[in-house]
Design a protein around this motif. Sequence first.
Motif, PDB file in Angstrom:
ATOM      1  N   LEU A  39       0.830  -1.203   0.000  1.00  0.00           N
ATOM      2  CA  LEU A  39       0.000   0.000   0.000  1.00  0.00           C
ATOM      3  C   LEU A  39       0.865   1.254   0.000  1.00  0.00           C
ATOM      4  CD1 LEU A  39      -2.773   1.367   0.197  1.00  0.00           C
ATOM      5  CD2 LEU A  39      -2.630   1.077   2.699  1.00  0.00           C
ATOM      6  N   GLU A  40       1.998   1.245   0.697  1.00  0.00           N
ATOM      7  CA  GLU A  40       2.902   2.393   0.701  1.00  0.00           C
ATOM      8  C   GLU A  40       3.385   2.710  -0.708  1.00  0.00           C
ATOM      9  OE1 GLU A  40       6.123   1.968   3.373  1.00  0.00           O
ATOM     10  OE2 GLU A  40       4.876   1.356   5.064  1.00  0.00           O
ATOM     11  N   LYS A  41       3.804   1.708  -1.461  1.00  0.00           N
ATOM     12  CA  LYS A  41       4.267   1.929  -2.830  1.00  0.00           C
ATOM     13  C   LYS A  41       3.136   2.449  -3.712  1.00  0.00           C
ATOM     14  CE  LYS A  41       8.553   0.685  -2.469  1.00  0.00           C
ATOM     15  NZ  LYS A  41       9.643   1.668  -2.690  1.00  0.00           N
ATOM     16  N   LEU A  42       1.947   1.921  -3.509  1.00  0.00           N
ATOM     17  CA  LEU A  42       0.801   2.371  -4.306  1.00  0.00           C
ATOM     18  C   LEU A  42       0.520   3.855  -4.043  1.00  0.00           C
ATOM     19  CD1 LEU A  42      -2.453   0.435  -4.962  1.00  0.00           C
ATOM     20  CD2 LEU A  42      -2.593   2.785  -4.175  1.00  0.00           C
ATOM     21  N   LEU A  43       0.527   4.250  -2.766  1.00  0.00           N
ATOM     22  CA  LEU A  43       0.244   5.653  -2.448  1.00  0.00           C
ATOM     23  C   LEU A  43       1.353   6.577  -2.948  1.00  0.00           C
ATOM     24  CD1 LEU A  43      -1.157   5.245   1.170  1.00  0.00           C
ATOM     25  CD2 LEU A  43      -2.448   5.733  -0.923  1.00  0.00           C
ATOM     26  N   GLU A  44       2.585   6.127  -2.905  1.00  0.00           N
ATOM     27  CA  GLU A  44       3.662   6.939  -3.461  1.00  0.00           C
ATOM     28  C   GLU A  44       3.482   7.117  -4.961  1.00  0.00           C
ATOM     29  OE1 GLU A  44       8.578   7.050  -3.632  1.00  0.00           O
ATOM     30  OE2 GLU A  44       7.517   5.365  -2.664  1.00  0.00           O
ATOM     31  N   GLY A  45       3.028   6.042  -5.633  1.00  0.00           N
ATOM     32  CA  GLY A  45       2.737   6.164  -7.062  1.00  0.00           C
ATOM     33  C   GLY A  45       1.604   7.134  -7.336  1.00  0.00           C
ATOM     34  N   LEU A  51       6.448   2.531  -9.653  1.00  0.00           N
ATOM     35  CA  LEU A  51       6.042   2.306  -8.273  1.00  0.00           C
ATOM     36  C   LEU A  51       4.846   1.366  -8.188  1.00  0.00           C
ATOM     37  CD1 LEU A  51       6.450   5.953  -6.978  1.00  0.00           C
ATOM     38  CD2 LEU A  51       7.805   3.978  -6.248  1.00  0.00           C
ATOM     39  N   PHE A  52       3.905   1.502  -9.108  1.00  0.00           N
ATOM     40  CA  PHE A  52       2.749   0.604  -9.116  1.00  0.00           C
ATOM     41  C   PHE A  52       3.167  -0.839  -9.402  1.00  0.00           C
ATOM     42  CE2 PHE A  52       0.282   4.568 -10.512  1.00  0.00           C
ATOM     43  CZ  PHE A  52      -0.074   4.862  -9.207  1.00  0.00           C
ATOM     44  N   GLN A  53       4.120  -1.010 -10.286  1.00  0.00           N
ATOM     45  CA  GLN A  53       4.605  -2.360 -10.567  1.00  0.00           C
ATOM     46  C   GLN A  53       5.306  -2.971  -9.347  1.00  0.00           C
ATOM     47  OE1 GLN A  53       7.018  -1.781 -14.063  1.00  0.00           O
ATOM     48  NE2 GLN A  53       5.249  -1.710 -15.461  1.00  0.00           N
ATOM     49  N   GLU A  54       6.030  -2.140  -8.606  1.00  0.00           N
ATOM     50  CA  GLU A  54       6.644  -2.642  -7.368  1.00  0.00           C
ATOM     51  C   GLU A  54       5.575  -3.068  -6.368  1.00  0.00           C
ATOM     52  OE1 GLU A  54       9.615  -0.242  -5.527  1.00  0.00           O
ATOM     53  OE2 GLU A  54      10.408   0.463  -7.454  1.00  0.00           O
ATOM     54  N   ALA A  55       4.485  -2.336  -6.294  1.00  0.00           N
ATOM     55  CA  ALA A  55       3.404  -2.698  -5.377  1.00  0.00           C
ATOM     56  C   ALA A  55       2.803  -4.047  -5.752  1.00  0.00           C
ATOM     57  CB  ALA A  55       2.326  -1.606  -5.393  1.00  0.00           C
ATOM     58  N   VAL A  56       2.667  -4.311  -7.059  1.00  0.00           N
ATOM     59  CA  VAL A  56       2.126  -5.606  -7.502  1.00  0.00           C
ATOM     60  C   VAL A  56       3.091  -6.739  -7.149  1.00  0.00           C
ATOM     61  CG1 VAL A  56       1.411  -6.938  -9.518  1.00  0.00           C
ATOM     62  CG2 VAL A  56       0.753  -4.535  -9.321  1.00  0.00           C
ATOM     63  N   LYS A  57       4.394  -6.475  -7.263  1.00  0.00           N
ATOM     64  CA  LYS A  57       5.374  -7.508  -6.895  1.00  0.00           C
ATOM     65  C   LYS A  57       5.305  -7.835  -5.409  1.00  0.00           C
ATOM     66  CE  LYS A  57       8.685  -6.376 -10.556  1.00  0.00           C
ATOM     67  NZ  LYS A  57      10.050  -5.842 -10.860  1.00  0.00           N
ATOM     68  N   LEU A  58       5.059  -6.824  -4.612  1.00  0.00           N
ATOM     69  CA  LEU A  58       4.959  -7.055  -3.175  1.00  0.00           C
ATOM     70  C   LEU A  58       3.694  -7.806  -2.803  1.00  0.00           C
ATOM     71  CD1 LEU A  58       6.221  -3.603  -1.837  1.00  0.00           C
ATOM     72  CD2 LEU A  58       7.413  -5.801  -1.675  1.00  0.00           C
ATOM     73  N   HIS A  86      -5.362  -5.633  -7.257  1.00  0.00           N
ATOM     74  CA  HIS A  86      -5.895  -5.270  -8.569  1.00  0.00           C
ATOM     75  C   HIS A  86      -5.842  -3.768  -8.792  1.00  0.00           C
ATOM     76  CE1 HIS A  86      -8.420  -9.215  -8.406  1.00  0.00           C
ATOM     77  NE2 HIS A  86      -7.143  -9.420  -8.695  1.00  0.00           N
ATOM     78  N   ASP A  87      -5.985  -3.010  -7.720  1.00  0.00           N
ATOM     79  CA  ASP A  87      -5.950  -1.559  -7.876  1.00  0.00           C
ATOM     80  C   ASP A  87      -4.574  -1.093  -8.356  1.00  0.00           C
ATOM     81  OD1 ASP A  87      -4.751  -2.340  -5.543  1.00  0.00           O
ATOM     82  OD2 ASP A  87      -5.712  -0.855  -4.251  1.00  0.00           O
ATOM     83  N   ALA A  88      -3.502  -1.757  -7.889  1.00  0.00           N
ATOM     84  CA  ALA A  88      -2.167  -1.387  -8.350  1.00  0.00           C
ATOM     85  C   ALA A  88      -1.988  -1.723  -9.831  1.00  0.00           C
ATOM     86  CB  ALA A  88      -1.112  -2.101  -7.514  1.00  0.00           C
ATOM     87  N   LEU A  89      -2.569  -2.841 -10.297  1.00  0.00           N
ATOM     88  CA  LEU A  89      -2.498  -3.191 -11.722  1.00  0.00           C
ATOM     89  C   LEU A  89      -3.234  -2.155 -12.570  1.00  0.00           C
ATOM     90  CD1 LEU A  89      -2.970  -7.074 -11.900  1.00  0.00           C
ATOM     91  CD2 LEU A  89      -1.035  -5.734 -12.751  1.00  0.00           C
ATOM     92  N   PHE A 122      -4.103  -3.866 -18.738  1.00  0.00           N
ATOM     93  CA  PHE A 122      -5.564  -3.909 -18.615  1.00  0.00           C
ATOM     94  C   PHE A 122      -6.101  -5.311 -18.907  1.00  0.00           C
ATOM     95  CE2 PHE A 122      -5.926   0.845 -19.132  1.00  0.00           C
ATOM     96  CZ  PHE A 122      -6.564   1.040 -17.919  1.00  0.00           C
ATOM     97  N   PHE A 123      -5.551  -5.986 -19.893  1.00  0.00           N
ATOM     98  CA  PHE A 123      -6.019  -7.336 -20.204  1.00  0.00           C
ATOM     99  C   PHE A 123      -5.717  -8.292 -19.046  1.00  0.00           C
ATOM    100  CE2 PHE A 123      -5.648 -11.545 -22.177  1.00  0.00           C
ATOM    101  CZ  PHE A 123      -6.896 -11.620 -22.798  1.00  0.00           C
ATOM    102  N   GLN A 124      -4.583  -8.087 -18.345  1.00  0.00           N
ATOM    103  CA  GLN A 124      -4.249  -8.896 -17.174  1.00  0.00           C
ATOM    104  C   GLN A 124      -5.290  -8.706 -16.073  1.00  0.00           C
ATOM    105  OE1 GLN A 124      -0.282  -8.146 -15.734  1.00  0.00           O
ATOM    106  NE2 GLN A 124      -0.490  -9.509 -13.959  1.00  0.00           N
ATOM    107  N   VAL A 125      -5.766  -7.468 -15.915  1.00  0.00           N
ATOM    108  CA  VAL A 125      -6.813  -7.215 -14.923  1.00  0.00           C
ATOM    109  C   VAL A 125      -8.119  -7.858 -15.350  1.00  0.00           C
ATOM    110  CG1 VAL A 125      -8.134  -5.427 -13.729  1.00  0.00           C
ATOM    111  CG2 VAL A 125      -5.718  -5.052 -14.229  1.00  0.00           C
ATOM    112  N   LEU A 126      -8.380  -7.833 -16.637  1.00  0.00           N
ATOM    113  CA  LEU A 126      -9.631  -8.395 -17.145  1.00  0.00           C
ATOM    114  C   LEU A 126      -9.737  -9.898 -16.876  1.00  0.00           C
ATOM    115  CD1 LEU A 126     -12.185  -7.630 -18.834  1.00  0.00           C
ATOM    116  CD2 LEU A 126     -10.899  -8.368 -20.858  1.00  0.00           C
ATOM    117  N   GLN A 127      -8.592 -10.612 -16.864  1.00  0.00           N
ATOM    118  CA  GLN A 127      -8.598 -12.056 -16.652  1.00  0.00           C
ATOM    119  C   GLN A 127      -8.443 -12.446 -15.179  1.00  0.00           C
ATOM    120  OE1 GLN A 127      -9.285 -14.177 -19.116  1.00  0.00           O
ATOM    121  NE2 GLN A 127      -9.484 -12.386 -20.446  1.00  0.00           N
ATOM    122  N   SER A 128      -8.288 -11.489 -14.313  1.00  0.00           N
ATOM    123  CA  SER A 128      -8.110 -11.800 -12.900  1.00  0.00           C
ATOM    124  C   SER A 128      -9.444 -12.068 -12.230  1.00  0.00           C
ATOM    125  CB  SER A 128      -7.401 -10.635 -12.201  1.00  0.00           C
ATOM    126  OG  SER A 128      -8.170  -9.454 -12.273  1.00  0.00           O
TER     127      SER A 128
END
Length: 931
Positions: A682-688, A703-710, A715-718, A738-744
């Motif tokens: 969440l910290e990385k997401l808010l910094e992004g 930064l959003f990609q780092e949040a997804v790795k963590l 889904h919000d970070a994606l 976006f397509f990755q989110v669509l299949q999640s």
Amino acid sequence: MRIVCQKCAAAYAIDDRLISPKGVRAQCPRCRHLQLVKREAVGPPPEPVAPAAPAPRAAPQSAPRAASPSHPTAGSSALAADLFNDLTAPETASLPPDPLFDGIMSPPPVAEPPQGSGDPLLDFLGPPPEAPPPPVAEAPRRVTNPSMAAAAGPAPQSFRPPPPAPAPAPAPVQAPASCRECGNPLPDPFDQAIGTCEDCRNKQAAPPQEPPPEAAAAPERSSSAVNFDLPPLESIDMSGVASEAPALTLEPRSGVRSSPPRSATSGVSGPQSAQPLKMRTAGSGAGGILKAVLVVVLLLAVGGGAGYYFLVMKPEAETIAQPALPPAPAPIPPAIKAVLPRWELKHLDLAGSSVERLEEGAKLLAKDQRSAYAEAEESFQQALLIEPRSDAAIAGYVQAVALGRGTTVDKATFDEALSLVEASEERAGRTPALLLAHANLLLCRPNDAPLVEQARALAEEALGKGIDQEKAEAHLVLGRAYVKTSGGLANQHFDDALALNPTLQRVEYHRALANEAAGSYSLAIAALKSRLEKDPEHWDSLSTMARIYLEVGEVEQARKLFEARVKAQPQNVRLLLALAVMRYQVDGNAPVAVRDLRALLRNRQKYSDRDIAEILVHLSAAERMAGNMDAGVKAAEEAVGLVKDLAAGHLQLLLAALARGDAAKAAANLPAIQGKIEDPSLEKLLEGRVRLAEKKPAEAQALFQEAVKLDSRRHDALLLSAIAAAQAGHRDDAFRTFFQVLQSDPERLNPRPVTTLYFVRPGETLAGMNGSVEVLSTSREDVSGPLYEGLLLFHLGDRAGAERELKAVLELDPSNAGAAAYMALLSLQRGDAAKARTFATRAVAAGRQMPIAHLANGLALVASKQVEPAKRSLRDALNLAPALLSAEVKLAELEVASNKEAAQARLLKVLGLDSSYLSAKRLLFITDQRG
């Protein structure tokens, strides 16, 4: 007759028959002084012959007299070795022999030229006082202690003066000397030698004691005997004699070295005992050269002895007496130095000793209370400030942080405690206390597998070192390390811990967590109830039981649990705050929560600043949720004013600034939350989000990609990463994300605790992002823009907006499987099963390889009561996407009636992949309650 030692004034008796006509030399057994002893009635003795090589003698007011030469025989040399066994004579052939000694023990010489006074005693003592002394070239010092002269050894040749010319013999004494006290003449030679008459001596002395009767009869001995047994005479006054009478000198023996000295009292029971004392006899006389030699030897002996003492013996004695100095203390490690200045600002008034603070901290740790752990942190901080080299203080502080804060410890505190314990281990060694504190700290990150494995290794190492209490703690740590992977091993270690330390209260709490992880909610709740029976105020057990009830959907059970405790403790702010938090975070009733929170603030004088600050943080979140943005900001600012480092207050200010579009204020509050809130993703997401508000989309995308790795559940970070890519002009990256989110999994919520101090409203991380995807459309016929805009609105919770965008897509592309699947899900949310079935069939027909299409179809079939077709469709979805957890949960729900074990296995699999999947927990709790 009776004799008195000229040096120590000791009195002795001697038989006159043992004294030769020339007298004998006697040695005092007390002080080992040599003196000449003559009979009381003595005729004029023959004058001694002048020696061939006379030696000068130095005496006060008298000239030195020459001694007669003689040639001692072998027998006399052997006797001299016995008589002078405690004296050391220099080896020299040039020194004159002793005529008196030869007169006693050897035949008389062939010729004795007449010279001297004729009285051996007077010859020994020197000339009468009126005789003027002849000039002396170099008069050596008088040696008054023969034992010291003997100990000094022979003098070096360089210090021997040449013998002067022989002095002429003085005229013989014609008249007896006079007593220096009364002036009466002294006819007795003994009185002449002493200088006072017997009457004067008796006046000045105390009455002498009568000699013991057994000492009166001394056995007769031959005149040639060496030793005489003399009964002592006590209290003989010798005042004035020692200063006048010359000291006896050593008589050298050619070619003979005396044996090592022996004790003067050898063979005597005591200095004044009734046993006969032995007094040795020897010849008298010595040359001036011998005196000079002895003076030099004495000086060398005294100087050498003093030098040896001060340079050798005394340093060695000091070295032996003084213990070895301890080594210099090791320098304080930098990690410890770094925290001391900051802790000093927190504890300005330090009192007591480090040991007292350590004892206080240990007592607080034993309470196993969240508030006690916080106080223990401060006690151990104070102990380390008083004694920075205290490794026990570091071990206690790290233990208090680990046990008190648990998984809620922020990154900064975690890293600081980790650096402290590692520095202490390097300094003091891997002691059990440090190893266990280190392991408990690592378990604050239970989702980090490498850290959990390291904690297990540390506990196993401590298990082989510590005492029973430390071994029990090690078993507890090992049990905690196995909580998520093996409930059986965890409970086995918990049993071992209790066997070693039955008073270890934390075992029951962690056993409950192990049972919860294994899906045995009934056992977990039973263990927590057992812990609360022992300590009803144990907050961790109470809050964990309430959390379990909330996660499985038993909200009323949790509320009753808190309300029951409030009846027992009506002023407990923690209980009252927990009920108010449930109002807006669980029930969604923000206005009622605001009312309850403001009621708590009316009694703010009863609470601490931190408690008041937490109330204000929750009030800020509830006000913003109720739409009162200004009131929420005001409450957060007041909280930060009370506790400046309160990350939760800065989080509310940052969210409010982002909602208002104020990037500068949002950026100002960003450093205060970094590393300090519970969720690093969440910290990385808010910094992004802040960078995106600052028009820095490329930085925000990273930064959003780092949040997804963590945390891959975000889904919000994606979605934000795709939006940042679109704003940065990276169209292909945006479409791919976006397509990755669509299949999640659309049913999977973003991870969030049921209640937390760091509250973020659902969808708040995406607030303000609507309308930012339409830039991707290149023409009116391009459906990518409205499709992903509808996907964004779906996750924002804007159902109407999502349906509008997705319908526009289906109008342009009726075979769009993604749009049809999400239209089916929206229909299910509205409760329209028939419409959902229509859109789901359309989605499967258009996209048989899309997991989301099969999932939507299975859910629509379940709503239509078609169980078996629904199972087949859900299995198809799982075959295409094994991580589609909502399909697993729905299958378990369909199988629980027919195959409970299989259903529980599915649910445990889901919770193993995502412990925050609340729908799986709810279903597992229901199956466990059914038994």
